[in-house]
Scaffold this motif. Structure first.
Motif, PDB file in Angstrom:
ATOM      1  N   GLY A   1       0.778  -1.233   0.000  1.00  0.00           N
ATOM      2  CA  GLY A   1       0.000   0.000   0.000  1.00  0.00           C
ATOM      3  C   GLY A   1       0.810   1.283   0.000  1.00  0.00           C
ATOM      4  N   PHE A   2       0.261   2.285  -0.689  1.00  0.00           N
ATOM      5  CA  PHE A   2       0.882   3.609  -0.729  1.00  0.00           C
ATOM      6  C   PHE A   2       0.415   4.506   0.414  1.00  0.00           C
ATOM      7  CE2 PHE A   2       1.383   2.455  -5.222  1.00  0.00           C
ATOM      8  CZ  PHE A   2       2.724   2.725  -5.372  1.00  0.00           C
ATOM      9  N   ASP A   3      -0.720   4.157   1.029  1.00  0.00           N
ATOM     10  CA  ASP A   3      -1.264   4.992   2.098  1.00  0.00           C
ATOM     11  C   ASP A   3      -0.848   4.522   3.489  1.00  0.00           C
ATOM     12  OD1 ASP A   3      -2.489   6.620   0.256  1.00  0.00           O
ATOM     13  OD2 ASP A   3      -4.432   5.615   0.398  1.00  0.00           O
ATOM     14  N   ASN A   4       0.073   3.588   3.561  1.00  0.00           N
ATOM     15  CA  ASN A   4       0.592   3.112   4.829  1.00  0.00           C
ATOM     16  C   ASN A   4       1.982   3.729   4.997  1.00  0.00           C
ATOM     17  OD1 ASN A   4       1.803   1.663   6.942  1.00  0.00           O
ATOM     18  ND2 ASN A   4       0.575  -0.146   6.502  1.00  0.00           N
ATOM     19  N   PRO A   5       2.143   4.711   5.897  1.00  0.00           N
ATOM     20  CA  PRO A   5       3.428   5.413   5.993  1.00  0.00           C
ATOM     21  C   PRO A   5       4.608   4.518   6.373  1.00  0.00           C
ATOM     22  CG  PRO A   5       1.934   6.100   7.760  1.00  0.00           C
ATOM     23  CD  PRO A   5       1.159   5.210   6.842  1.00  0.00           C
ATOM     24  N   ALA A   6       4.352   3.372   6.966  1.00  0.00           N
ATOM     25  CA  ALA A   6       5.435   2.451   7.313  1.00  0.00           C
ATOM     26  C   ALA A   6       5.614   1.357   6.266  1.00  0.00           C
ATOM     27  CB  ALA A   6       5.164   1.805   8.668  1.00  0.00           C
ATOM     28  N   GLY A   7       4.803   1.385   5.216  1.00  0.00           N
ATOM     29  CA  GLY A   7       4.764   0.295   4.247  1.00  0.00           C
ATOM     30  C   GLY A   7       5.959   0.209   3.309  1.00  0.00           C
ATOM     31  N   LEU A   8       6.058  -0.954   2.676  1.00  0.00           N
ATOM     32  CA  LEU A   8       7.132  -1.234   1.722  1.00  0.00           C
ATOM     33  C   LEU A   8       6.840  -0.718   0.316  1.00  0.00           C
ATOM     34  CD1 LEU A   8       7.951  -4.915   2.719  1.00  0.00           C
ATOM     35  CD2 LEU A   8       9.446  -2.928   2.993  1.00  0.00           C
ATOM     36  N   GLU A   9       5.562  -0.468  -0.009  1.00  0.00           N
ATOM     37  CA  GLU A   9       5.142  -0.021  -1.329  1.00  0.00           C
ATOM     38  C   GLU A   9       5.620  -0.967  -2.425  1.00  0.00           C
ATOM     39  OE1 GLU A   9       6.278   4.099  -1.811  1.00  0.00           O
ATOM     40  OE2 GLU A   9       5.310   4.660   0.072  1.00  0.00           O
ATOM     41  N   ALA A  10       5.528  -2.270  -2.168  1.00  0.00           N
ATOM     42  CA  ALA A  10       5.988  -3.274  -3.132  1.00  0.00           C
ATOM     43  C   ALA A  10       5.092  -3.320  -4.356  1.00  0.00           C
ATOM     44  CB  ALA A  10       6.037  -4.645  -2.467  1.00  0.00           C
ATOM     45  N   GLN A  11       5.714  -3.585  -5.482  1.00  0.00           N
ATOM     46  CA  GLN A  11       5.035  -3.761  -6.759  1.00  0.00           C
ATOM     47  C   GLN A  11       5.128  -5.246  -7.120  1.00  0.00           C
ATOM     48  OE1 GLN A  11       6.971  -1.601  -9.894  1.00  0.00           O
ATOM     49  NE2 GLN A  11       5.420  -2.088 -11.421  1.00  0.00           N
ATOM     50  N   PHE A  12       4.000  -5.865  -7.476  1.00  0.00           N
ATOM     51  CA  PHE A  12       3.979  -7.287  -7.802  1.00  0.00           C
ATOM     52  C   PHE A  12       3.665  -7.467  -9.276  1.00  0.00           C
ATOM     53  CE2 PHE A  12       3.450  -7.161  -3.273  1.00  0.00           C
ATOM     54  CZ  PHE A  12       4.306  -8.176  -2.864  1.00  0.00           C
ATOM     55  N   VAL A  13       4.566  -8.160  -9.982  1.00  0.00           N
ATOM     56  CA  VAL A  13       4.449  -8.340 -11.423  1.00  0.00           C
ATOM     57  C   VAL A  13       4.286  -9.824 -11.725  1.00  0.00           C
ATOM     58  CG1 VAL A  13       5.601  -7.985 -13.649  1.00  0.00           C
ATOM     59  CG2 VAL A  13       5.911  -6.310 -11.801  1.00  0.00           C
ATOM     60  N   GLU A  14       3.309 -10.115 -12.570  1.00  0.00           N
ATOM     61  CA  GLU A  14       3.092 -11.488 -13.006  1.00  0.00           C
ATOM     62  C   GLU A  14       3.046 -11.528 -14.526  1.00  0.00           C
ATOM     63  OE1 GLU A  14      -1.546 -12.486 -13.145  1.00  0.00           O
ATOM     64  OE2 GLU A  14      -0.905 -11.976 -11.114  1.00  0.00           O
ATOM     65  N   ARG A  15       3.241 -12.726 -15.060  1.00  0.00           N
ATOM     66  CA  ARG A  15       3.156 -12.957 -16.501  1.00  0.00           C
ATOM     67  C   ARG A  15       2.069 -13.996 -16.739  1.00  0.00           C
ATOM     68  NH1 ARG A  15       7.840 -11.263 -19.332  1.00  0.00           N
ATOM     69  NH2 ARG A  15       7.324 -12.722 -20.999  1.00  0.00           N
ATOM     70  N   ASP A  16       1.271 -13.784 -17.772  1.00  0.00           N
ATOM     71  CA  ASP A  16       0.178 -14.705 -18.072  1.00  0.00           C
ATOM     72  C   ASP A  16       0.669 -16.123 -18.342  1.00  0.00           C
ATOM     73  OD1 ASP A  16      -1.652 -12.640 -17.821  1.00  0.00           O
ATOM     74  OD2 ASP A  16      -1.588 -12.153 -19.947  1.00  0.00           O
ATOM     75  N   ASP A  17       1.885 -16.256 -18.877  1.00  0.00           N
ATOM     76  CA  ASP A  17       2.394 -17.587 -19.212  1.00  0.00           C
ATOM     77  C   ASP A  17       3.168 -18.228 -18.059  1.00  0.00           C
ATOM     78  OD1 ASP A  17       4.602 -15.923 -19.320  1.00  0.00           O
ATOM     79  OD2 ASP A  17       5.376 -16.749 -21.194  1.00  0.00           O
ATOM     80  N   GLU A  18       3.138 -17.607 -16.872  1.00  0.00           N
ATOM     81  CA  GLU A  18       3.801 -18.166 -15.692  1.00  0.00           C
ATOM     82  C   GLU A  18       2.854 -18.191 -14.495  1.00  0.00           C
ATOM     83  OE1 GLU A  18       8.464 -17.041 -16.359  1.00  0.00           O
ATOM     84  OE2 GLU A  18       7.234 -15.563 -15.319  1.00  0.00           O
ATOM     85  N   PRO A  19       1.709 -18.891 -14.612  1.00  0.00           N
ATOM     86  CA  PRO A  19       0.805 -18.951 -13.456  1.00  0.00           C
ATOM     87  C   PRO A  19       1.512 -19.618 -12.281  1.00  0.00           C
ATOM     88  CG  PRO A  19       0.175 -20.567 -15.105  1.00  0.00           C
ATOM     89  CD  PRO A  19       1.264 -19.729 -15.717  1.00  0.00           C
ATOM     90  N   GLY A  20       1.215 -19.117 -11.091  1.00  0.00           N
ATOM     91  CA  GLY A  20       1.852 -19.669  -9.903  1.00  0.00           C
ATOM     92  C   GLY A  20       3.219 -19.076  -9.627  1.00  0.00           C
ATOM     93  N   ARG A  21       3.543 -17.956 -10.273  1.00  0.00           N
ATOM     94  CA  ARG A  21       4.827 -17.283 -10.037  1.00  0.00           C
ATOM     95  C   ARG A  21       4.592 -15.776 -10.104  1.00  0.00           C
ATOM     96  NH1 ARG A  21       9.277 -15.100 -12.731  1.00  0.00           N
ATOM     97  NH2 ARG A  21      11.284 -15.639 -11.808  1.00  0.00           N
ATOM     98  N   VAL A  22       5.224 -15.053  -9.192  1.00  0.00           N
ATOM     99  CA  VAL A  22       5.127 -13.605  -9.179  1.00  0.00           C
ATOM    100  C   VAL A  22       6.449 -13.029  -8.673  1.00  0.00           C
ATOM    101  CG1 VAL A  22       4.189 -13.336  -6.839  1.00  0.00           C
ATOM    102  CG2 VAL A  22       3.572 -11.687  -8.582  1.00  0.00           C
ATOM    103  N   VAL A  23       6.759 -11.818  -9.133  1.00  0.00           N
ATOM    104  CA  VAL A  23       7.959 -11.115  -8.689  1.00  0.00           C
ATOM    105  C   VAL A  23       7.515  -9.856  -7.950  1.00  0.00           C
ATOM    106  CG1 VAL A  23      10.085  -9.942  -9.394  1.00  0.00           C
ATOM    107  CG2 VAL A  23       9.331 -12.007 -10.615  1.00  0.00           C
ATOM    108  N   GLY A  24       7.984  -9.708  -6.721  1.00  0.00           N
ATOM    109  CA  GLY A  24       7.708  -8.522  -5.921  1.00  0.00           C
ATOM    110  C   GLY A  24       8.935  -7.621  -5.912  1.00  0.00           C
ATOM    111  N   LEU A  25       8.753  -6.368  -6.275  1.00  0.00           N
ATOM    112  CA  LEU A  25       9.838  -5.387  -6.333  1.00  0.00           C
ATOM    113  C   LEU A  25       9.662  -4.386  -5.200  1.00  0.00           C
ATOM    114  CD1 LEU A  25       9.529  -4.809 -10.171  1.00  0.00           C
ATOM    115  CD2 LEU A  25      11.142  -6.331  -9.007  1.00  0.00           C
ATOM    116  N   PHE A  26      10.735  -4.136  -4.446  1.00  0.00           N
ATOM    117  CA  PHE A  26      10.631  -3.196  -3.329  1.00  0.00           C
ATOM    118  C   PHE A  26      12.012  -2.662  -2.977  1.00  0.00           C
ATOM    119  CE2 PHE A  26      11.778  -7.144  -1.437  1.00  0.00           C
ATOM    120  CZ  PHE A  26      12.274  -6.932  -0.156  1.00  0.00           C
ATOM    121  N   THR A  27      12.015  -1.491  -2.353  1.00  0.00           N
ATOM    122  CA  THR A  27      13.243  -0.880  -1.861  1.00  0.00           C
ATOM    123  C   THR A  27      13.011  -0.522  -0.396  1.00  0.00           C
ATOM    124  OG1 THR A  27      13.741   0.025  -4.043  1.00  0.00           O
ATOM    125  CG2 THR A  27      14.905   1.001  -2.171  1.00  0.00           C
ATOM    126  N   PRO A  28      13.567  -1.318   0.525  1.00  0.00           N
ATOM    127  CA  PRO A  28      13.357  -1.033   1.946  1.00  0.00           C
ATOM    128  C   PRO A  28      13.920   0.332   2.345  1.00  0.00           C
ATOM    129  CG  PRO A  28      14.318  -3.213   1.638  1.00  0.00           C
ATOM    130  CD  PRO A  28      14.375  -2.517   0.321  1.00  0.00           C
TER     131      PRO A  28
END
Length: 169
Positions: free
Chosen positions: A19-46
């Motif tokens: 979440g962007f509205d959580n001041p303590a949050g990680l603001e992670a972005q999660f990216v998936e591909r249609d041809d890779e069900p069951g897999r996701v990549v989370g991007l974040f900068t602590p």
């Protein structure tokens, strides 16, 4: 054949992980591909608020990121169900820096009628694996989880407007 186009998963404004509205949050972005069900990549900068020892990501924050990433790997192929964490096991392999872009790669390894299992790795940009995780979740319909937790709209998903990495601005 399914399209391999990567796209962002939706976010929840108040979520600690995405979440962007959580001041303590990680603001992670999660990216998936249609041809890779069951897999996701989370991007974040602590950020400094996420540290334990100076310059190091707190282990509990790493656990939250792994937990969320595995759960999101499941919903990439089961959008009407979520998971409730039953067990989460982590191994801290290398110090995990703050202030540096990191990725968490979640993969589903087993699905049964009532549960699912998955793994996650938190990696630095050079490929160094800092944290590994394995977890087991109870499968539940979204309505049941939300109905037991809240009577307001704070659980609602919204589109993540950030550009998908590798797709241009």
């Amino acid at each position: 054949m399914a399209c391999s186009h990567p796209h962002n998963q939706p976010i929840n404004d108040e979520c600690f992980v995405c979440g962007f509205d959580n001041p303590a949050g990680l603001e992670a972005q999660f990216v998936e591909r249609d041809d890779e069900p069951g897999r996701v990549v989370g991007l974040f900068t602590p950020k400094p608020i996420h540290q334990s020892y100076p310059g190091r990501l707190h282990g509990g924050v790493a656990a939250a990121m792994c937990d969320e990433t595995i759960g999101r790997a499941f919903i990439s192929d089961h959008p009407d169900q979520w998971g409730v964490t039953m067990e989460l096991r982590l191994r801290y392999r290398k110090p995990t820096p703050i202030g540096e872009p990191l990725e968490a790669v979640g993969t589903i390894t087993k699905v049964t009628r009532r549960t699912f299992e998955g793994t996650c790795e938190i990696r630095r940009q050079d490929g160094t694996v800092c944290v590994t995780a394995e977890a087991t979740y109870m499968r539940l319909p979204v309505e049941r989880i939300v109905g037991e937790c809240s009577d307001d709209e704070s659980y609602m998903w919204v589109d993540d407007p950030r550009p998908v990495p590798g797709e241009g601005a």
